[in-house]
Design a protein around this motif. Sequence first.
Motif, short mmCIF file in Angstrom:
data_model
loop_
_atom_site.label_atom_id
_atom_site.label_comp_id
_atom_site.label_asym_id
_atom_site.label_seq_id
_atom_site.Cartn_x
_atom_site.Cartn_y
_atom_site.Cartn_z
N ILE A 26 1.36 -1.29 0.26
CA ILE A 26 0.05 -0.15 0.08
C ILE A 26 0.97 1.24 0.00
CG2 ILE A 26 -1.66 1.33 1.02
CD1 ILE A 26 -2.99 -1.52 2.33
N GLU A 86 -7.32 3.53 0.36
CA GLU A 86 -8.64 4.05 -0.65
C GLU A 86 -8.98 4.02 -1.52
OE1 GLU A 86 -8.94 9.04 -0.49
OE2 GLU A 86 -8.93 8.59 2.04
N ALA A 87 -8.04 2.39 -2.23
CA ALA A 87 -8.47 1.92 -2.97
C ALA A 87 -9.36 1.34 -3.97
CB ALA A 87 -7.34 1.24 -4.11
N ILE A 102 -3.47 1.60 -16.59
CA ILE A 102 -1.36 2.11 -16.21
C ILE A 102 -0.18 1.91 -17.91
CG2 ILE A 102 0.13 1.51 -14.73
CD1 ILE A 102 -2.01 -0.12 -13.06
N THR A 132 -6.72 11.10 -18.24
CA THR A 132 -6.44 9.79 -18.04
C THR A 132 -6.87 9.31 -16.37
OG1 THR A 132 -4.19 9.63 -19.66
CG2 THR A 132 -4.63 7.72 -17.77
N ALA A 144 -10.43 4.69 -7.42
CA ALA A 144 -10.50 5.65 -6.36
C ALA A 144 -11.31 6.46 -6.59
CB ALA A 144 -8.98 6.37 -6.43
C1 HEC Z 1 -4.32 3.41 -13.18
C2 HEC Z 1 -5.65 4.17 -12.44
C3 HEC Z 1 -5.37 5.84 -12.27
C4 HEC Z 1 -4.79 6.86 -12.65
C5 HEC Z 1 -4.83 7.23 -14.84
C6 HEC Z 1 -4.11 8.23 -11.76
N1 HEC Z 1 -4.80 7.47 -10.49
FE1 HEC Z 1 -4.36 8.42 -8.69
N2 HEC Z 1 -5.11 6.77 -7.67
C7 HEC Z 1 -5.22 5.41 -8.25
C8 HEC Z 1 -5.50 4.60 -6.56
C9 HEC Z 1 -6.75 3.30 -6.74
C10 HEC Z 1 -5.00 5.66 -5.85
C11 HEC Z 1 -5.78 5.26 -3.93
C12 HEC Z 1 -3.89 4.19 -3.97
C13 HEC Z 1 -4.28 3.48 -2.59
O1 HEC Z 1 -4.52 5.06 -2.02
O2 HEC Z 1 -4.04 2.58 -2.38
C14 HEC Z 1 -4.77 6.79 -5.68
C15 HEC Z 1 -4.26 7.90 -5.32
C16 HEC Z 1 -4.10 8.60 -5.77
C17 HEC Z 1 -3.56 9.67 -4.87
C18 HEC Z 1 -3.65 10.38 -3.53
C19 HEC Z 1 -2.08 9.45 -3.30
C20 HEC Z 1 -1.81 9.59 -1.25
O3 HEC Z 1 -1.51 10.57 -1.06
O4 HEC Z 1 -2.37 7.76 -1.16
C21 HEC Z 1 -3.61 11.14 -5.56
C22 HEC Z 1 -2.85 12.25 -4.84
C23 HEC Z 1 -3.48 10.42 -6.99
N3 HEC Z 1 -3.68 9.39 -7.15
C24 HEC Z 1 -2.92 11.79 -8.08
C25 HEC Z 1 -3.11 11.28 -9.64
C26 HEC Z 1 -3.87 12.19 -10.31
C27 HEC Z 1 -3.62 13.61 -10.38
C28 HEC Z 1 -3.39 11.35 -11.37
C29 HEC Z 1 -3.37 11.75 -12.93
C30 HEC Z 1 -2.50 12.73 -13.13
C31 HEC Z 1 -3.97 10.19 -11.03
N4 HEC Z 1 -3.88 9.82 -9.65
C32 HEC Z 1 -3.98 9.06 -12.17
C33 HEC Z 1 -5.70 5.31 -9.68
C34 HEC Z 1 -4.95 5.90 -10.00
#
Ligand code: HEC
Length: 159
Positions: A26, A86-87, A102, A132, A144
């Motif tokens: 995580i 938060e996934a 991804i 994306t 998420a």
């Molecule tokens: C392939 C899917 C995917 C994409 C594309 C993606 N995210 Fe995420 N993101 C996630 C998931 C799932 C989580 C939760 C991870 C967890 O909490 O375990 C997350 C978590 C986050 C977090 C929280 C990080 C933390 O502190 O835990 C941020 C901020 C974030 N994403 C921003 C972005 C931004 C900005 C983009 C685009 C540039 C993006 N994400 C693209 C899937 C994605």
Amino acid sequence: MRRLVIFAAATLVAATAAFAQNADAIKQRREAMRAIAQAGGDPFKMMRGELPFNMAPVQAVLKAIQDNAGKFKAGFPDDSKTGATEATAKVWEARAEFNAIIDKWAADAKLTAAAITDEATFKVEYPKLASTCGSCHGARGGYAPGVGDSFKRMQTPLQ
Ligand code: HEC
């Protein structure tokens, strides 16, 4: 009795190891996502006209996506569904689709890095890649919470 004690101790060690692996995964995926989100802050403001165009941060976030996508993708073993995450369950239910987003994201970041050579090309190419984020975050993606809510989590240090 002795055997029981040894068995109990071995079970405890196994349980601790499983828990540690879970927490590590995580942390790994959250670190990878944070590196991308942090690098993406300024380019996002440039996209909205809140900061003047500057090539270095744009190329930095495109590199951060390419460098961290694999680490992020590898951070979802089956024993990491619960904990400081938060996934949503959809990650594991639709894993092939999740992984494909991804892989395409990383490949597109590389193409975008080559396509952006000035402010005009940034304005055309960057929003396409930035969309994306919504393929995973919020109601459209479902993997998420919304990006705004996810950004709030970055105010708390990762343990
Ligand atoms: C392939 C899917 C995917 C994409 C594309 C993606 N995210 Fe995420 N993101 C996630 C998931 C799932 C989580 C939760 C991870 C967890 O909490 O375990 C997350 C978590 C986050 C977090 C929280 C990080 C933390 O502190 O835990 C941020 C901020 C974030 N994403 C921003 C972005 C931004 C900005 C983009 C685009 C540039 C993006 N994400 C693209 C899937 C994605």
